[in-house]
Design an enzyme around this catalytic site. Structure first.
Site, PDB file in Angstrom:
ATOM      1  N   ASP A  27       0.814  -1.221   0.000  1.00 53.13           N
ATOM      2  CA  ASP A  27       0.000   0.000   0.000  1.00 53.13           C
ATOM      3  C   ASP A  27       0.844   1.266   0.000  1.00 53.13           C
ATOM      4  OD1 ASP A  27      -1.980  -1.856   0.328  1.00 53.13           O
ATOM      5  OD2 ASP A  27      -2.923  -0.855   2.051  1.00 53.13           O
TER       6      ASP A  27
ATOM      7  N   HIS B  27       3.669  -2.175   3.245  1.00 53.51           N
ATOM      8  CA  HIS B  27       3.721  -0.832   2.656  1.00 53.51           C
ATOM      9  C   HIS B  27       5.050  -0.660   1.935  1.00 53.51           C
ATOM     10  CE1 HIS B  27       0.635  -0.546   5.784  1.00 53.51           C
ATOM     11  NE2 HIS B  27       0.105   0.411   5.032  1.00 53.51           N
TER      12      HIS B  27
HETATM   13 NI    NI Z   1      -2.630   3.051   3.332  1.00 54.75          NI
END
Ligand code: NI
Length: 475
Positions: free
Chosen positions: A300, A442
């Site tokens: 992400d 991430h």
């Molecule tokens: Ni996010």
């Protein structure tokens, strides 16, 4: 199972009746010009049809301010006749209520019109779908069109409720929504006018199947005008073949229609959360495909100029595909990285434009977050994002309705943004991963990029295949 070969529409008969009726009105209209010997009043007749146990009643009424023609089926059974009769009466009443509100002087010059017709579709012995079409016009303008479906068992004098045909599960509903969405998108006639969020919303409602009917080869969904499309699409009808819906039918109806669903273990089950298989179904052998565990890695908040590149190289090394939920604003900053993500066969996800909590925004703002990001990703990579993940996993009904694409959360959170510790991340994965897991990471952190190799290696050694989230959902 025996099925009637072709469905025969009574509509043809209706058309002939309709032409005769218009001619009748036309002649009388002409006569009215001359003088006041307008023949008024009601007329009723009954005809037999070739369908055993089904007759047709035709009521016409010609008055100063309106003309109506009503056709409806008459069965042998009392219960069917009573309910159909009530429906016919209530539509007629509605028309008369509207009529009462109109300007009577004007209506005498341009009488209102009310038509109620129906189509009949044999499904199997003694079972028919009856599809009513209502149309009304007042003073030549503002037409109303409505549809009403009844599925009848003429032998047992019973209505069949559509809800007993489709499995009552979230997965079945979701699957049905996607089947309809795809069918709409492929339709040149209706596709351009579709409001996706309206469709999604509609399919979640209790009465979602009220306008669904069966023929002897498909399930057909009719939508009212303006219900899920712009007015230009009229009343859309979307057909799904028996084969398309076979896995979401109830056992009873799959059986009745002689449809053989896929084996339970082949059904799409999100998040690898397999339901209990019924004991009467021993697991079938699948010698051709060896048991394989699957996992979806997701990244992400990127793309990031260095860390995303490192991760892409590792994915390549392990012949793994992942899903990248990107922010529109960062795709705008790092278009080359986004392009590379796409070129290497990874799945593209929308993670909003600038990582706002969508549940705090109004609908125009939500729409903008999603649309701008989709457009930026499309413009940059040449590909549409196929999945959506809300920032913070924050979602409510309004957001869900407006997204218009599958929403994907996660099942394993590596907490990489918190720990920045590659070793801790690997431990979390080891402890929690199972077949069907969706792992959240991430790609903006250097520590995450460092953790990816040990994670890939561990999962590979454990026999996992790396798939994208959509592949995971598809099975
Ligand atoms: Ni996010």
């Amino acid at each position: 199972m025996k099925t009637t070969r072709l469905h025969d529409k009574i509509l043809i008969f209706m058309m002939i009746a309709g032409i005769a009726l218009s001619l009748f009105f036309f002649i009388k209209g002409d006569g009215a010009k001359h003088q006041d010997h307008h023949i008024k009043g009601k007329n009723e007749k009954m005809e037999h049809t070739k369908y055993s146990g089904v007759d047709i009643i035709t009521n016409t009424d010609d008055e100063e301010t309106y003309r109506s023609a009503i056709h409806y089926p008459k069965f042998q059974g009392e219960r069917l006749n009573r309910e159909i009769g009530q429906y016919v009466k209530s539509t007629e009443q509605k028309f008369h209520e509207e009529l009462g509100k109109g300007d009577q002087t004007f209506l005498k010059k341009r009488p209102a019109v009310f038509y109620l017709t129906f189509d009949i579709y044999p499904v199997m012995d003694h079972i028919y779908s009856i599809v009513f079409h209502e149309e009304s016009y007042y003073g030549g303008a503002n037409g109303n069109q409505r549809v009403k479906v009844f599925i009848v068992d003429v032998e047992n004098d019973q209505f069949i409720n559509q809800t007993e045909m489709i499995q009552n599960t979230e997965q079945a509903k979701e699957k049905l929504y996607h089947l309809l969405l795809n069918a709409f998108k492929q339709s040149k006639q209706y596709g351009p006018f579709l409001f996706e969020e309206e469709l999604e919303n509609k399919m979640k409602q209790d009465g979602a199947y009220a306008n669904m009917y069966l023929t002897n080869q498909s399930f057909v969904f009719i939508f009212d005008k303006y219900e899920v499309t712009a007015g230009a699409a009229g009343t859309p009808e979307i057909s799904l073949s028996y084969d398309q819906v076979k896995n979401i039918l109830t056992e009873k109806w799959a059986d009745r229609l002689s449809i053989i669903p896929d084996k339970p273990e082949d059904l799409t089950v999100p998040n690898g959360d397999r339901g209990n298989e019924s004991p009467s179904n021993p697991p079938a052998e699948k010698p051709s495909s060896p048991p394989s565990k699957r996992v979806a890695l997701t990244f992400d908040d990127g793309p990031h100029p260095q860390n995303t590149l490192k991760i892409l190289n590792l994915l390549k090394k392990y012949e793994a595909k992942a899903t990248f939920f990107m922010l529109g604003s960062r795709v705008d900053f790092y278009p080359d990285i986004a392009k590379k993500i796409a070129e290497e066969g990874n799945e593209l996800g929308n993670h909003t434009w600038d990582h706002k909590d969508l549940t705090t925004l109004n609908s125009a703002e939500i729409r903008k977050e999603i649309r701008d990001t989709n457009e930026m990703i499309k413009k940059t990579t040449g590909r549409e994002p196929t999945v959506f993940r809300p920032p913070y996993g924050a979602i409510n009904d309004q957001v869900k309705r407006m997204v218009g694409m599958p929403v994907v959360l996660w099942t394993v959170d590596t907490l990489d943004w918190q720990s920045h510790d590659p070793h801790a991340m690997l431990q979390i994965v080891k402890k929690n991963v199972k077949d069907g897991s969706i792992i959240l990471m991430h790609d903006i952190h250097e520590s995450t990029a460092e953790a990816v190799e040990p994670v890939l290696k561990y999962l590979k050694d454990e026999g996992y295949t790396f798939v994208t989230v959509s592949e995971l959902e598809q099975h």
